[in-house]
Design a protein around this motif. Structure first.
Motif, PDB file in Angstrom:
ATOM      1  N   ASP A 281      -2.139  22.046  10.076  1.00  0.00           N
ATOM      2  CA  ASP A 281      -3.845  21.132  10.353  1.00  0.00           C
ATOM      3  C   ASP A 281      -3.466  21.384  12.078  1.00  0.00           C
ATOM      4  O   ASP A 281      -2.421  21.789  12.934  1.00  0.00           O
ATOM      5  N   GLU A 282      -4.290  20.269  12.972  1.00  0.00           N
ATOM      6  CA  GLU A 282      -4.883  20.149  14.257  1.00  0.00           C
ATOM      7  C   GLU A 282      -3.339  20.107  15.070  1.00  0.00           C
ATOM      8  O   GLU A 282      -3.402  20.174  16.282  1.00  0.00           O
ATOM      9  N   TYR A 283      -2.308  19.383  14.536  1.00  0.00           N
ATOM     10  CA  TYR A 283      -1.022  18.812  15.225  1.00  0.00           C
ATOM     11  C   TYR A 283       0.126  20.285  15.208  1.00  0.00           C
ATOM     12  O   TYR A 283       0.936  19.915  15.900  1.00  0.00           O
ATOM     13  N   ASN A 284      -0.343  21.241  14.456  1.00  0.00           N
ATOM     14  CA  ASN A 284       1.248  21.977  14.564  1.00  0.00           C
ATOM     15  C   ASN A 284      -0.065  23.267  14.980  1.00  0.00           C
ATOM     16  O   ASN A 284       0.188  24.284  14.705  1.00  0.00           O
ATOM     17  N   LEU A 285       0.231  23.439  16.380  1.00  0.00           N
ATOM     18  CA  LEU A 285      -0.099  24.487  16.824  1.00  0.00           C
ATOM     19  C   LEU A 285       0.982  24.395  18.524  1.00  0.00           C
ATOM     20  O   LEU A 285       1.630  23.938  18.998  1.00  0.00           O
ATOM     21  N   SER A 286       0.763  26.281  18.195  1.00  0.00           N
ATOM     22  CA  SER A 286       1.476  26.655  20.184  1.00  0.00           C
ATOM     23  C   SER A 286      -0.045  26.675  20.982  1.00  0.00           C
ATOM     24  O   SER A 286      -0.745  26.787  21.313  1.00  0.00           O
ATOM     25  N   PHE A 287       1.054  26.915  22.014  1.00  0.00           N
ATOM     26  CA  PHE A 287      -0.046  27.309  23.318  1.00  0.00           C
ATOM     27  C   PHE A 287      -0.892  28.356  23.202  1.00  0.00           C
ATOM     28  O   PHE A 287      -1.698  28.765  23.684  1.00  0.00           O
ATOM     29  N   LYS A 288      -0.079  29.548  22.332  1.00  0.00           N
ATOM     30  CA  LYS A 288      -1.095  30.129  21.921  1.00  0.00           C
ATOM     31  C   LYS A 288      -1.798  30.606  20.898  1.00  0.00           C
ATOM     32  O   LYS A 288      -2.966  30.861  21.722  1.00  0.00           O
ATOM     33  N   ASP A 289      -1.888  29.915  19.964  1.00  0.00           N
ATOM     34  CA  ASP A 289      -3.045  29.156  18.976  1.00  0.00           C
ATOM     35  C   ASP A 289      -4.495  28.478  20.255  1.00  0.00           C
ATOM     36  O   ASP A 289      -5.134  28.754  20.077  1.00  0.00           O
ATOM     37  N   ILE A 290      -4.036  27.851  20.854  1.00  0.00           N
ATOM     38  CA  ILE A 290      -4.765  26.889  22.235  1.00  0.00           C
ATOM     39  C   ILE A 290      -5.574  28.192  23.103  1.00  0.00           C
ATOM     40  O   ILE A 290      -7.104  27.571  22.623  1.00  0.00           O
ATOM     41  N   MET A 291      -4.950  29.052  23.210  1.00  0.00           N
ATOM     42  CA  MET A 291      -5.494  29.627  24.047  1.00  0.00           C
ATOM     43  C   MET A 291      -6.063  30.898  23.106  1.00  0.00           C
ATOM     44  O   MET A 291      -7.821  30.824  23.569  1.00  0.00           O
ATOM     45  N   ILE A 292      -6.131  31.101  21.964  1.00  0.00           N
ATOM     46  CA  ILE A 292      -7.022  31.415  21.542  1.00  0.00           C
ATOM     47  C   ILE A 292      -8.233  31.169  20.874  1.00  0.00           C
ATOM     48  O   ILE A 292      -8.738  31.910  21.133  1.00  0.00           O
ATOM     49  N   ILE A 293      -7.636  29.605  20.614  1.00  0.00           N
ATOM     50  CA  ILE A 293      -8.937  28.485  20.538  1.00  0.00           C
ATOM     51  C   ILE A 293     -10.238  28.642  21.894  1.00  0.00           C
ATOM     52  O   ILE A 293     -11.213  28.618  21.868  1.00  0.00           O
ATOM     53  N   GLY A 294      -9.644  28.676  22.675  1.00  0.00           N
ATOM     54  CA  GLY A 294     -10.287  28.057  24.156  1.00  0.00           C
ATOM     55  C   GLY A 294     -11.181  29.943  24.409  1.00  0.00           C
ATOM     56  O   GLY A 294     -12.155  29.082  24.474  1.00  0.00           O
TER      57      GLY A 294
END
Length: 269
Positions: free
Chosen positions: A144-157
């Motif tokens: 879910d959206e609460y279980n993200l890493s910084f790497k995940d966020i950069m991919i989405i960003g």
């Protein structure tokens, strides 16, 4: 002088904004196609500001509880250094917004204007539609959206930054990226919608600044009507999309993008 809009134009254009802002089906493809079908001129800057206000209000009201908890915990965590799931989610939204802002400022709309060609929009509508479908098939759909890493966020960003290319669809590309890293369809959509808040707000501010600096008269009935219609339609879309997306998946939206892209090619080739 900006064109005077009648109520058919106001209703159709506001509905398009409200529906396509959050569905992964490419708003730019529809905005190119609509004037071609009806023979309408550009709706003007004032109307763009109004419908952005409508869609922003819809997503903020729908997620009002989440926004409040994220804001409260984020503010508290800065002082206490005690992160919570909501404060981390707030940070993720902030960090994932940075690439789109950086690319937007660096390119200064140059890429968007240069690529705003119906055939390019058709190609990106189809291409990113296929990628959306592929990510829905291959994604693990366990997080879910609460279980993200910084790497995940950069991919989405960085995926969101690709939405500067017309035909990509901001919601479409962020949902695609989120599915690729293992989010469920509903979680991918929720994070995409939360991520839309600063982006729509920023885009609205830029358009509002341009409107204030301009000298053109404002058609207030079109602005008020457009804001209201885009608000209602966007709120309904968000509600239905989040309720059904885990069941229906992304295939219907990918297929729709294929049809839209083919129609653009047929009309403009």
């Amino acid at each position: 002088m900006e064109p005077a809009l009648d109520w058919l134009q106001i209703t159709v254009l506001a509905l398009i904004q409200g529906l396509t802002e959050f569905l992964p089906i490419s708003s730019s493809g529809h905005l190119v196609l609509t004037p071609q079908i009806f023979g309408w001129p550009d709706q003007g800057l004032a109307f763009d500001v109004a419908v952005h206000i409508g869609t922003l209000t819809a997503v903020v009201i729908y997620f009002k509880k989440d926004v409040w908890l994220m804001t409260r915990d984020w503010s508290s965590s800065i002082i206490t250094r005690q992160p919570t799931s909501n404060s981390r989610l707030a940070w993720w939204v902030i960090f994932a917004t940075i690439p789109a802002i950086a690319f937007g400022l660096f390119l200064n709309n140059g890429v968007e204007e240069a690529l705003r060609n119906p055939l390019i929009i058709a190609a990106t509508t189809i291409g990113f539609g296929a990628l959306l479908w592929w990510s829905d098939i291959k994604g693990q759909k366990v997080r879910d959206e609460y279980n993200l890493s910084f790497k995940d966020i950069m991919i989405i960003g960085f995926a969101q930054a690709l939405a500067l290319i017309p035909g990509t669809s901001r919601s479409g590309i962020t949902i695609t990226a989120a599915l690729m890293i293992g989010l469920t369809p509903q979680a991918a959509a929720r994070f995409s919608f939360l991520l839309s808040i600063p982006i729509i707000f920023g885009a609205g501010l830029i358009k509002l600044k341009d409107l204030i600096e301009g000298t053109l008269p404002v058609q207030w009935d079109a602005m008020i009507g457009g804001a209201l219609i885009s608000f209602i339609s966007a709120y309904i879309v968000i509600s239905i999309f989040l309720k059904w997306i885990n069941k229906i998946g992304m295939a219907p939206f990918a297929l729709y993008r294929f049809v839209l892209g083919a129609l653009l090619i047929y009309l403009f080739i």
